[in-house]
Design an enzyme around this catalytic site. Structure first.
Site, short mmCIF file in Angstrom:
data_model
loop_
_atom_site.label_atom_id
_atom_site.label_comp_id
_atom_site.label_asym_id
_atom_site.label_seq_id
_atom_site.Cartn_x
_atom_site.Cartn_y
_atom_site.Cartn_z
N HIS A 79 -29.63 -19.53 -9.12
CA HIS A 79 -28.80 -20.61 -8.58
C HIS A 79 -28.34 -21.53 -9.72
CE1 HIS A 79 -27.61 -24.37 -6.63
NE2 HIS A 79 -28.60 -24.99 -7.26
N ASP A 108 2.15 -24.42 -24.05
CA ASP A 108 1.04 -23.57 -23.60
C ASP A 108 -0.16 -23.91 -24.48
OD1 ASP A 108 -0.66 -21.41 -22.71
OD2 ASP A 108 1.15 -20.34 -22.09
N TRP A 144 -34.12 -21.76 -15.08
CA TRP A 144 -32.93 -21.60 -15.93
C TRP A 144 -33.25 -21.95 -17.38
CZ3 TRP A 144 -29.58 -25.23 -18.49
CH2 TRP A 144 -30.01 -26.56 -18.43
N SER A 171 -17.54 -16.89 -24.36
CA SER A 171 -16.39 -17.37 -23.62
C SER A 171 -16.18 -18.87 -23.85
CB SER A 171 -16.58 -17.06 -22.13
OG SER A 171 -15.77 -17.89 -21.35
N SER A 172 -17.28 -19.63 -23.76
CA SER A 172 -17.17 -21.08 -23.95
C SER A 172 -16.70 -21.43 -25.35
CB SER A 172 -18.51 -21.78 -23.73
OG SER A 172 -18.93 -21.65 -22.42
N HIS A 255 -29.59 -30.69 -23.63
CA HIS A 255 -29.11 -32.04 -23.34
C HIS A 255 -27.60 -32.19 -23.60
CE1 HIS A 255 -29.27 -35.99 -21.86
NE2 HIS A 255 -28.39 -36.25 -22.80
N GLU A 257 -25.55 -30.01 -23.29
CA GLU A 257 -24.95 -29.26 -22.19
C GLU A 257 -24.68 -30.16 -20.98
OE1 GLU A 257 -23.71 -26.37 -21.56
OE2 GLU A 257 -23.82 -26.24 -19.36
N TYR A 259 -23.89 -33.18 -21.00
CA TYR A 259 -22.70 -33.99 -21.30
C TYR A 259 -21.45 -33.13 -21.36
CZ TYR A 259 -25.62 -37.86 -21.30
OH TYR A 259 -26.49 -38.79 -20.84
N SER A 270 -11.05 -40.95 -14.92
CA SER A 270 -10.23 -41.93 -15.65
C SER A 270 -8.74 -41.76 -15.39
CB SER A 270 -10.48 -41.82 -17.16
OG SER A 270 -11.84 -41.95 -17.42
N HIS A 304 -36.56 -35.86 -24.81
CA HIS A 304 -36.95 -36.59 -23.59
C HIS A 304 -37.27 -35.62 -22.45
CE1 HIS A 304 -32.39 -37.07 -22.47
NE2 HIS A 304 -32.85 -35.94 -22.00
N HIS A 305 -36.93 -34.35 -22.64
CA HIS A 305 -37.34 -33.34 -21.66
C HIS A 305 -38.75 -32.85 -21.91
CE1 HIS A 305 -33.29 -32.87 -19.90
NE2 HIS A 305 -32.90 -33.20 -21.11
N THR A 330 -22.33 -45.39 -21.50
CA THR A 330 -22.10 -45.03 -20.09
C THR A 330 -21.77 -46.29 -19.30
OG1 THR A 330 -23.72 -43.27 -20.38
CG2 THR A 330 -22.99 -43.71 -18.15
N LYS A 333 -18.25 -47.33 -19.71
CA LYS A 333 -17.32 -46.58 -18.86
C LYS A 333 -17.31 -47.10 -17.44
CE LYS A 333 -17.13 -42.27 -21.30
NZ LYS A 333 -15.73 -41.93 -21.03
N ARG A 452 -41.55 -29.40 -8.48
CA ARG A 452 -40.32 -28.63 -8.33
C ARG A 452 -40.62 -27.14 -8.49
NH1 ARG A 452 -37.22 -29.78 -14.12
NH2 ARG A 452 -35.69 -28.31 -13.30
C1 HEM Z 1 -27.86 -42.33 -18.23
C2 HEM Z 1 -27.84 -41.08 -18.55
C3 HEM Z 1 -29.04 -40.11 -18.43
C4 HEM Z 1 -30.35 -40.29 -18.76
C5 HEM Z 1 -30.97 -41.54 -19.35
C6 HEM Z 1 -31.03 -39.05 -18.46
C7 HEM Z 1 -32.39 -38.81 -18.67
C8 HEM Z 1 -33.04 -37.64 -18.35
C9 HEM Z 1 -34.42 -37.34 -18.65
C10 HEM Z 1 -35.37 -38.29 -19.38
C11 HEM Z 1 -34.71 -36.10 -18.17
C12 HEM Z 1 -36.03 -35.34 -18.27
C13 HEM Z 1 -37.00 -35.72 -17.22
C14 HEM Z 1 -38.18 -34.79 -17.16
O1 HEM Z 1 -38.00 -33.55 -17.14
O2 HEM Z 1 -39.31 -35.30 -17.06
C15 HEM Z 1 -33.51 -35.62 -17.55
C16 HEM Z 1 -33.41 -34.39 -16.92
C17 HEM Z 1 -32.21 -33.81 -16.56
N1 HEM Z 1 -30.97 -34.42 -16.61
FE1 HEM Z 1 -30.58 -36.33 -17.19
N2 HEM Z 1 -30.15 -38.18 -17.93
C18 HEM Z 1 -28.91 -38.78 -17.91
C19 HEM Z 1 -27.73 -38.23 -17.48
C20 HEM Z 1 -27.59 -36.91 -17.09
C21 HEM Z 1 -26.33 -36.27 -16.83
C22 HEM Z 1 -24.96 -36.91 -16.97
C23 HEM Z 1 -26.61 -35.00 -16.47
C24 HEM Z 1 -25.70 -33.87 -16.06
C25 HEM Z 1 -24.48 -33.94 -15.66
C26 HEM Z 1 -28.04 -34.84 -16.49
C27 HEM Z 1 -28.70 -33.67 -16.16
C28 HEM Z 1 -30.05 -33.48 -16.25
C29 HEM Z 1 -30.71 -32.23 -15.93
C30 HEM Z 1 -30.03 -30.93 -15.51
C31 HEM Z 1 -32.07 -32.45 -16.09
C32 HEM Z 1 -33.21 -31.50 -15.76
C33 HEM Z 1 -33.30 -30.35 -16.62
C34 HEM Z 1 -34.41 -29.44 -16.18
O3 HEM Z 1 -35.58 -29.77 -16.42
O4 HEM Z 1 -34.11 -28.41 -15.57
N3 HEM Z 1 -28.61 -36.03 -16.86
N4 HEM Z 1 -32.50 -36.56 -17.68
CU LIG Z 2 -31.57 -34.63 -21.38
#
Ligand code: HEM
Ligand SMILES: [Cu+2]
Length: 527
Positions: A79, A108, A144, A171-172, A255, A257, A259, A270, A304-305, A330, A333, A452
């Site tokens: 998924h 183009d 994933w 591709s990307s 990370h 990714e 963004y 915008s 941070h992950h 952010t 914005k 999870r």
């Molecule tokens: C203010 C902006 C953001 C902050 C401070 C932030 C912070 C974090 C942090 C600290 C984690 C890890 C948490 C953990 O696993 O214990 C996380 C996970 C995640 N964030 Fe964000 N994030 C932000 C914006 C975004 C945006 C814009 C996206 C995507 C469009 C995003 C997508 C994700 C995803 C996919 C995960 C989980 C990844 C995984 O473990 O599978 N985050 N974020």
């Molecule tokens: Cu992150």
């Protein structure tokens, strides 16, 4: 951005598209390729959505009802891969193809054949990825994020998953090269960099991010492959390797990714907000600088992950503070979008509803991100449903809503017809109600300790899971309405004028609707 122009919409020569299937296979036209990306993404939305509904059906009640745990894990993993690489990224690539040349006054993309190839890799990659589900041992099931050693203990289909990831990455990268070359070389005279519309800017920065990190992902998964089949020990402790190394590599990609996914969404929003506020975007240049800072910061926050993996205190502090810093651009914005609406003459057509919905609900995800950025409290949230709630808020009512809003916004330009406004509003409200029912309770579940990626859970979590699953099915079925609206709009409807909206900004509104097959063969004049 004050790009307006006298337009040259009548073309002296008029070679239209080839006919039949060959048109789509051999096309080098940015509009055709954009359409294919968008149709592909919409298809994948339903493929990935079906997988999500299998997950949510199983989680409707505690206990195991529908699928066995092994298949459940394959569903959560595929998924995510399908939604990220097959749906949301191609969706924004579709917008890029359609809109970037029109927004900068180019005929183009700069590299049209490469463009064709970037697209046509996708169906093959997706087929390969999905075919793993039918192989002995099933598809990838370790998440994933593919962390070893677990990811190396799956079925024999693993190399196919990795090869699919490679193809998606190629591709990307090709699409990004094309976008950068187009933007830097093909702007109409007078379209200086800082005059470029924000969607173009956000994609320019996104393309650099992609080129920066896709090879890192490719390297990481290739190391997994050699660990599995060629006797290396990059990540195997028994051979002197370190499984945590993979996490560093993965999140150095992962990370940025996120963004890569959200910056084009920022770009689309915008465009929508100024149009329906009937005011130019507030702080155009500060938006550009905020986007660039987000792009830069996204490279230095990856760990941070990994707070719970354990790292030196200095490391924890660095990653905690750099992550919180992202909230500053952010915030710029969010402030600018709000200031654009301030004292504007606002109307709420469907694109604006999705944009304002984006503003509120993306911010919810931003705030939970800030919470998780605090290392000590992340020990509680990590690997719980709170994480699932966070990233779905930024990705679904965030990125996906921006894409839907953008689709409504430009559909009249693409098809020459107005979509059904009433149905569009119904689609927005159904989506908004159900998406919150789906994801908001997951915050409570996570805070209460529900992990999870599990097929079963303690009965204390039953109530909110039930509501979340109801929301999931509601949201999924609401998207069928979108398909209906799009098909209806393609086939007919009120004729759209060139301008379409009351007070839109940008070159795309100077060409007729539907946009002719070839636009801007003579560069427009930018005042
Ligand atoms: C203010 C902006 C953001 C902050 C401070 C932030 C912070 C974090 C942090 C600290 C984690 C890890 C948490 C953990 O696993 O214990 C996380 C996970 C995640 N964030 Fe964000 N994030 C932000 C914006 C975004 C945006 C814009 C996206 C995507 C469009 C995003 C997508 C994700 C995803 C996919 C995960 C989980 C990844 C995984 O473990 O599978 N985050 N974020
Ligand atoms: Cu992150």
């Amino acid at each position: 951005m004050s790009a307006t122009t006298e337009h040259a919409h009548d073309h002296d020569h008029d070679h239209g598209p080839a006919r039949g299937l060959m048109r789509w296979i051999t096309t080098t036209n940015h509009k055709d390729i954009g359409t294919m990306y968008l149709v592909f993404a919409l298809t994948m939305l339903f493929v990935g959505g079906l997988m999500a509904l299998i997950v949510r059906a199983e989680l409707f009640q505690p206990g195991i009802q529908f699928v066995n745990p092994a298949f459940f894990n394959q569903m959560t993993t595929t998924h995510a891969l399908v939604m990220l690489f097959g749906m949301i990224m191609p969706a924004f690539a579709g917008f890029a193809n359609w809109m970037i040349p029109m927004m900068i006054g180019a005929p183009d993309m700069a590299l049209p054949r490469l463009n064709n190839w970037s697209f046509w890799l996708l169906p093959f990659a997706a087929t390969m990825l999905l075919s793993t589900l039918f192989m002995p041992g099933g598809g990838p099931a370790a998440g994933w994020t593919m962390y070893p050693p677990l990811s190396l203990q799956g079925g024999d289909s693993f190399p196919f998953t990795i090869f699919a990831v490679h193809l998606l990455g190629i591709s990307s990268i090709m699409a990004s090269i094309n976008i950068i070359v187009t933007i830097l070389n093909m702007r109409a005279p007078g379209m200086t960099l800082l005059k470029m519309p924000l969607f173009v800017w956000t994609w320019l920065i996104t393309a650099y991010l992609l080129i920066g990190v896709m090879p890192v992902l490719a390297g990481g998964v290739t190391m997994l492959l050699t660990d599995q089949f060629f006797g290396t020990s990059f990540f195997q402790a028994a051979g002197g390797g370190d499984p945590v190394l993979f996490q560093h590599i993965f999140w150095f990609f992962g990370h940025p990714e996120v963004y890569i996914i959200i910056l084009p969404a920022f770009g689309i929003v915008s465009h929508i907000i100024p149009t329906f506020s009937r005011k130019p975007l507030f702080g155009h240049e500060s938006m550009v600088f905020a986007t660039a800072s987000i792009g830069f910061l996204s490279f230095i926050v990856w760990a941070h992950h990994m707070f719970t993996v354990g790292m030196p205190l200095a490391g924890t502090l660095f990653f905690m503070m750099s992550t919180m810093l992202i909230a500053v651009p952010t915030g710029v914005k969010i402030f600018n979008w709000t200031a654009t609406m301030w004292r504007g003459s606002i109307s709420f057509e469907t694109p604006m509803l999705f944009a304002v919905g984006f503003l509120f609900m993306f911010s919810i995800g931003g705030f939970s991100g800030l919470m998780m950025a605090l290392a000590p409290v992340d020990f509680q949230y990590h690997d719980t449903y709170f994480i699932v709630a966070h990233f779905h808020y930024v990705m679904v009512p965030g990125a996906l809503f921006a894409a839907l809003g953008g689709a409504y916004y430009w559909l009249p330009k693409w098809t020459g017809h107005m979509y059904d406004e009433k149905l569009g509003k119904v689609h927005f409200w159904l989506s908004t109600i159900f998406v919150n029912l789906l994801f908001f309770p997951q915050h409570f579940l996570g805070l209460a300790g529900m992990p999870r990626r599990i097929p079963d859970y303690a009965t204390q979590f039953a109530d909110w899971n039930m509501w979340s699953s109801v929301g999931a099915f509601g949201f999924g079925f609401s998207q069928l309405l979108f398909v209906y609206i799009v098909i209806k709009c393609v086939r007919g409807g009120e004729k759209a004028s060139a301008k379409v909206w009351d007070r839109p900004f940008g070159l795309e509104w100077t060409v007729p609707s539907p946009a002719p097959y070839h636009t801007f063969e003579k560069a427009p004049e930018i005042k």
